[in-house]
Design a protein around this motif. Structure first.
Motif, short mmCIF file in Angstrom:
data_model
loop_
_atom_site.label_atom_id
_atom_site.label_comp_id
_atom_site.label_asym_id
_atom_site.label_seq_id
_atom_site.Cartn_x
_atom_site.Cartn_y
_atom_site.Cartn_z
N GLY A 194 -0.90 8.37 6.09
CA GLY A 194 -0.46 7.66 7.28
C GLY A 194 -0.20 6.18 7.09
N VAL A 195 -0.03 5.74 5.85
CA VAL A 195 0.19 4.31 5.60
C VAL A 195 1.55 3.87 6.15
CG1 VAL A 195 0.25 2.49 3.87
CG2 VAL A 195 -1.26 4.45 3.54
N THR A 196 2.58 4.71 5.94
CA THR A 196 3.91 4.36 6.45
C THR A 196 3.91 4.33 7.97
OG1 THR A 196 4.87 5.45 4.52
CG2 THR A 196 6.36 4.90 6.32
N ALA B 198 0.83 -1.21 0.00
CA ALA B 198 0.00 0.00 0.00
C ALA B 198 0.86 1.26 0.00
CB ALA B 198 -0.93 0.00 1.22
N ILE B 199 1.99 1.23 0.72
CA ILE B 199 2.93 2.37 0.70
C ILE B 199 3.37 2.67 -0.72
CG2 ILE B 199 5.28 3.09 1.33
CD1 ILE B 199 4.87 1.60 4.00
N THR B 200 3.68 1.63 -1.49
CA THR B 200 4.20 1.83 -2.84
C THR B 200 3.18 2.51 -3.76
OG1 THR B 200 3.48 -0.34 -3.71
CG2 THR B 200 5.62 -0.24 -2.59
N ARG B 201 1.92 2.54 -3.33
CA ARG B 201 0.88 3.19 -4.16
C ARG B 201 0.55 4.59 -3.69
NH1 ARG B 201 -1.00 -2.21 -3.60
NH2 ARG B 201 -2.46 -1.63 -1.94
N THR B 202 1.20 5.08 -2.62
CA THR B 202 0.93 6.44 -2.15
C THR B 202 1.57 7.45 -3.10
OG1 THR B 202 2.90 6.49 -0.72
CG2 THR B 202 0.84 5.69 0.26
N GLU C 241 1.37 3.48 9.86
CA GLU C 241 0.71 2.23 10.23
C GLU C 241 1.64 1.04 10.02
OE1 GLU C 241 -2.05 -0.57 11.48
OE2 GLU C 241 -1.91 1.59 11.83
N PHE C 242 2.41 1.08 8.94
CA PHE C 242 3.40 0.04 8.66
C PHE C 242 4.42 -0.05 9.79
CE2 PHE C 242 7.65 -0.75 6.67
CZ PHE C 242 7.47 -2.07 6.25
N ASN C 243 4.91 1.09 10.24
CA ASN C 243 5.89 1.14 11.32
C ASN C 243 5.29 0.61 12.63
OD1 ASN C 243 8.43 1.68 12.39
ND2 ASN C 243 8.21 3.89 12.34
N LEU C 244 4.10 1.08 12.96
CA LEU C 244 3.44 0.66 14.19
C LEU C 244 3.02 -0.80 14.17
CD1 LEU C 244 1.31 3.87 14.73
CD2 LEU C 244 2.98 2.98 16.37
N ASN C 245 2.81 -1.35 12.97
CA ASN C 245 2.44 -2.76 12.88
C ASN C 245 3.52 -3.68 13.44
OD1 ASN C 245 0.55 -4.90 11.74
ND2 ASN C 245 2.44 -5.42 10.65
N LEU C 246 4.77 -3.19 13.47
CA LEU C 246 5.84 -3.97 14.08
C LEU C 246 5.54 -4.23 15.55
CD1 LEU C 246 8.67 -5.23 14.06
CD2 LEU C 246 9.61 -2.94 14.40
N HIS D 177 5.03 7.48 14.78
CA HIS D 177 5.98 7.28 13.68
C HIS D 177 6.79 8.54 13.43
CE1 HIS D 177 7.41 6.51 9.58
NE2 HIS D 177 6.79 7.60 9.18
N ARG D 178 8.11 8.37 13.29
CA ARG D 178 9.00 9.50 13.02
C ARG D 178 9.99 9.10 11.94
NH1 ARG D 178 13.97 11.05 15.98
NH2 ARG D 178 14.48 13.21 15.45
#
Length: 322
Positions: free
Chosen positions: A213-215, A52-56, A217-222, A241-242
């Motif tokens: 905010g996709v990135t 999903a990030i790659t489509r932002t 969410e990706f970071n927090l998914n860890l 996320h930072r």
């Protein structure tokens, strides 16, 4: 022709991979500063979020590299020997490799990825799309030693490592990966590799801080994965996320920053966080063409050809073993 997909055996829940995950997380949270290896982003949900990030709109690397691969498909195909086995490291959704498979006479395709469920689903889908292609997925960490399928032992081998994933490695790790790839692919091997280039920092920072905010969410998914698989009690709402650009080291740094002073338990162990303290989750190094040629040479590879986009934001390198 009947499709051929060989499926690896599923991994047990308490296998070495799970133990390594726990060991790395505990070691990383015990360190100062705290950090967790980025390979653990990629559970099934993490893999979906990355796609999903790659489509932002802000994330230029995927569309830029895809543009290069599409525009230069015939030239890249000419770099691939006839009836070769193509090995993709960190395969993900297999989007870019479809461009090469449509242009080059590849006999077998070996997608390698750490996310088993996601990998097997994508491999099965590709096999249905290209029934004459032998698809042999391998579940593995691309930085660790693993065997290639016996079915491709006698074939010329070409590695494919798109997405500038090599930028997620520290320079010494990138050198180690390139050496490992050369050993794995063997004499006469070739490698097609994508590298993100140094550019305006504002463009870089935006790519890792998308407005949707996709990135984040990706970071927090860890943390969500650590809670689920390691019995932790991270409050995802207590971290943010930072992503910043380190000009001196030419890299984007991703962190999870604690919003408050807190304690977190992981597998019975307690870890304290100060307000503002971060977990360093990923680096993304950016290279100049000269710096990358030097890096490759140090690992025994020679850059034979480089293709870039009109803005010189991204490069696709064709490498041969010296």
């Amino acid at each position: 022709m009947t499709a051929h997909v060989r499926l690896p055996h599923p991994l047990p829940v308490d296998d070495a991979t799970h133990r390594a995950f726990l060991t790395d997380v505990v070691a990383g949270l015990s360190a100062d500063p705290k950090s967790i290896p980025p390979k653990y982003f990629y559970d099934e949900r993490g893999s979906q979020l990355f796609e999903a990030i790659t489509r932002t709109p802000e994330y230029y690397p995927t569309r830029t590299e895809t543009g290069i691969l599409t525009a230069r498909a015939a030239e890249i195909a000419a770099f691939i020997p006839s009836d070769a086995a193509l090995v993709e490291f960190g395969a993900g959704a297999l989007t870019k490799v479809r461009i090469l498979l449509g242009a080059a006479p590849v006999h077998a395709f070996v997608p390698v990825d750490i996310s088993e469920t996601f990998l097997l689903g994508q491999a099965a889908r590709l096999s249905r799309e290209i029934p004459g292609l032998q698809v042999l997925p391998v579940v593995a960490d691309v930085m660790a030693a693993f065997p290639l399928p016996a079915e491709i032992a006698a074939r010329p081998k070409v590695g494919f490592f798109p997405g500038s994933t090599i930028g997620n490695f520290e320079p010494h790790e990138a050198t180690a990966f390139l050496r490992h790839a050369g050993t794995l692919l063997g004499p006469g091997a070739r490698l097609i590799l994508g590298v993100d280039l140094v550019k305006d920092p504002d463009v870089l920072v935006a790519a890792y801080n998308d407005a949707a905010g996709v990135t984040a969410e990706f970071n927090l998914n860890l943390l969500r994965r650590i809670n689920r698989e390691l019995g932790a009690n991270f409050d995802l709402g207590a971290f943010w996320h930072r992503a910043v650009y380190n000009r001196e080291l030419h890299r984007i740094e991703m962190h999870l920053a604690s919003k408050t002073r807190q304690r977190v338990r992981v597998d019975g162990r307690c870890f304290e966080f100060r307000r503002g303290e971060t977990i360093h989750t990923e680096n993304s190094y950016k290279y100049t063409p000269e710096l990358f040629r030097t890096l490759a040479a140090g690992a025994g590879w020679r850059v034979a050809t480089t293709w870039t986009d009109p803005q010189a934001w991204f490069a696709v390198h064709a490498l041969t073993l010296d």
